[in-house]
Design an enzyme around this catalytic site. Sequence first.
Site, mmCIF file in Angstrom:
data_model
loop_
_atom_site.group_PDB
_atom_site.id
_atom_site.type_symbol
_atom_site.label_atom_id
_atom_site.label_comp_id
_atom_site.label_asym_id
_atom_site.label_seq_id
_atom_site.Cartn_x
_atom_site.Cartn_y
_atom_site.Cartn_z
ATOM 1 N N LYS A 1 0.807 -1.223 0.000
ATOM 2 C CA LYS A 1 0.000 0.000 0.000
ATOM 3 C C LYS A 1 0.843 1.277 0.000
ATOM 4 O O LYS A 1 0.359 2.338 -0.384
ATOM 5 C CB LYS A 1 -0.929 0.008 1.220
ATOM 6 C CG LYS A 1 -2.111 -0.942 1.086
ATOM 7 C CD LYS A 1 -3.029 -0.806 2.296
ATOM 8 C CE LYS A 1 -4.275 -1.628 2.138
ATOM 9 N NZ LYS A 1 -5.219 -1.451 3.243
ATOM 10 N N ASP B 1 -9.979 3.096 2.545
ATOM 11 C CA ASP B 1 -10.184 2.380 3.823
ATOM 12 C C ASP B 1 -10.894 3.252 4.864
ATOM 13 O O ASP B 1 -11.831 2.811 5.525
ATOM 14 C CB ASP B 1 -8.843 1.913 4.401
ATOM 15 C CG ASP B 1 -8.328 0.651 3.711
ATOM 16 O OD1 ASP B 1 -9.148 -0.098 3.150
ATOM 17 O OD2 ASP B 1 -7.104 0.432 3.748
ATOM 18 N N GLY C 1 -1.608 0.934 9.548
ATOM 19 C CA GLY C 1 -2.288 1.289 8.304
ATOM 20 C C GLY C 1 -3.768 1.545 8.478
ATOM 21 O O GLY C 1 -4.290 2.578 8.024
HETATM 22 P P1 NAD Z 1 -0.298 -2.562 11.091
HETATM 23 O O1 NAD Z 1 0.728 -3.628 11.250
HETATM 24 O O2 NAD Z 1 -0.050 -1.453 10.132
HETATM 25 O O3 NAD Z 1 -0.600 -1.884 12.530
HETATM 26 C C1 NAD Z 1 -0.765 -2.680 13.665
HETATM 27 C C2 NAD Z 1 -1.179 -1.839 14.866
HETATM 28 O O4 NAD Z 1 -1.532 -2.729 15.919
HETATM 29 C C3 NAD Z 1 -0.088 -0.949 15.409
HETATM 30 O O5 NAD Z 1 -0.643 0.254 15.915
HETATM 31 C C4 NAD Z 1 0.486 -1.747 16.583
HETATM 32 O O6 NAD Z 1 1.033 -0.930 17.597
HETATM 33 C C5 NAD Z 1 -0.771 -2.439 17.084
HETATM 34 N N1 NAD Z 1 -0.511 -3.706 17.773
HETATM 35 C C6 NAD Z 1 -0.099 -4.872 17.219
HETATM 36 N N2 NAD Z 1 0.025 -5.809 18.177
HETATM 37 C C7 NAD Z 1 -0.279 -5.218 19.357
HETATM 38 C C8 NAD Z 1 -0.338 -5.662 20.703
HETATM 39 N N3 NAD Z 1 -0.039 -6.929 21.033
HETATM 40 N N4 NAD Z 1 -0.714 -4.784 21.645
HETATM 41 C C9 NAD Z 1 -1.023 -3.509 21.334
HETATM 42 N N5 NAD Z 1 -0.994 -3.025 20.064
HETATM 43 C C10 NAD Z 1 -0.632 -3.878 19.101
HETATM 44 O O7 NAD Z 1 -1.632 -3.328 10.718
HETATM 45 P P2 NAD Z 1 -2.911 -2.746 9.944
HETATM 46 O O8 NAD Z 1 -2.708 -2.883 8.504
HETATM 47 O O9 NAD Z 1 -3.257 -1.422 10.503
HETATM 48 O O10 NAD Z 1 -4.014 -3.822 10.344
HETATM 49 C C11 NAD Z 1 -4.544 -3.851 11.654
HETATM 50 C C12 NAD Z 1 -5.806 -4.696 11.644
HETATM 51 O O11 NAD Z 1 -6.784 -4.068 10.824
HETATM 52 C C13 NAD Z 1 -5.630 -6.088 11.062
HETATM 53 O O12 NAD Z 1 -6.339 -6.977 11.866
HETATM 54 C C14 NAD Z 1 -6.250 -5.992 9.686
HETATM 55 O O13 NAD Z 1 -6.783 -7.212 9.241
HETATM 56 C C15 NAD Z 1 -7.370 -5.007 9.946
HETATM 57 N N6 NAD Z 1 -7.821 -4.263 8.759
HETATM 58 C C16 NAD Z 1 -9.163 -4.278 8.507
HETATM 59 C C17 NAD Z 1 -9.649 -3.568 7.429
HETATM 60 C C18 NAD Z 1 -11.127 -3.599 7.151
HETATM 61 O O14 NAD Z 1 -11.557 -3.206 6.055
HETATM 62 N N7 NAD Z 1 -11.946 -4.019 8.103
HETATM 63 C C19 NAD Z 1 -8.800 -2.835 6.598
HETATM 64 C C20 NAD Z 1 -7.431 -2.828 6.895
HETATM 65 C C21 NAD Z 1 -6.956 -3.556 7.985
#
Ligand code: NAD
Length: 286
Positions: free
Chosen positions: A73, A109, A136
């Site tokens: 992305k 998103d 993200g």
């Molecule tokens: P990312 O890796 O960019 O960000 C992860 C975030 O989670 C960070 O802020 C990190 O600090 C936090 N985190 C991770 N493990 C942690 C823990 N044990 N304790 C506290 N904080 C923790 O990931 P992303 O791309 O932002 O995705 C995050 C979630 O969002 C995923 O589950 C993904 O599937 C979901 N998502 C859903 C949609 C949707 O359309 N519903 C779209 C994008 C992402």
Amino acid sequence: MAQRITGHTEMIGLIATPIRHSKSPMMHNTAFEALGLDYVYLAFDVAQEQLDAVVKGLRAMEVRGFNVSMPYKTEILNYLDEIDSSVKLIGSCNTVVNESGKFYGYNTDGMGYMAGLKDNGFDPVGKKLTVLGSGGAATAIVMQAALDGVAEISIFNGNDPFFARAEHNAQVINENTGCKAVVYRLEDTQRLKQEISESYILANATNVGMGALEGQKLIPDTSYLYPELIVTDVVYSPAETALLKMTKEYGCRTMNGLPMMLYQGAAAFKLWTGKDMPIDAVKAVI
Ligand code: NAD
């Protein structure tokens, strides 16, 4: 399907890895079929070393557009000719539209999250949000919320490399929108309680609750809640995370990640086809 695809059918793609679990092909192909549009949507599992060739290939084949998911992305920005304000603020792109050989980048998103709230009858405009995470998904949500008129956002992140991104996001919001954003450490439980008590919505935008972290939650117990609070999760598999289960049982209204996923697709669909996605037909298959 065999009779639907002709020599005129245009392709829209999805590039990511891994990708086979994606609901997007089902969503978009259902919508094309329901509206009688001559497009087909295909997912491509693209290895890092093939990204350049694949994107150049998509341009050469004159596809109408494509979605981009993890982990490309941000890297896709190198291939875009124009970017929308959503991409400017969020710093990543999930939707590319090909206009006569020019690639226009959007990030739908955050739009998807905000449209999902609306579909559930929640209106955060002029109110305060507490958001957990700054990756993200969280970045897309806070930027779009700020653009759409949310008054205040309290961002909580743990002590990991994403904390710096939280600070950056707050700065971008404070400098570019009318919304006031403040960053706190997730470990500051007193502050977390305080901010939640002043918020219309508590949004989990971390991956806590899915995959290896399924069953876990960042809000330890119901002393952090009040009954009128709305609690949302970006996770949609499982459909009910430990956070949503606890908050729903306590009496909060909740929303999982499915509406965000659905409406990010609907926004992309509109950009490619100019048409509104037939939401009910698509809801029936996801
Ligand atoms: P990312 O890796 O960019 O960000 C992860 C975030 O989670 C960070 O802020 C990190 O600090 C936090 N985190 C991770 N493990 C942690 C823990 N044990 N304790 C506290 N904080 C923790 O990931 P992303 O791309 O932002 O995705 C995050 C979630 O969002 C995923 O589950 C993904 O599937 C979901 N998502 C859903 C949609 C949707 O359309 N519903 C779209 C994008 C992402």
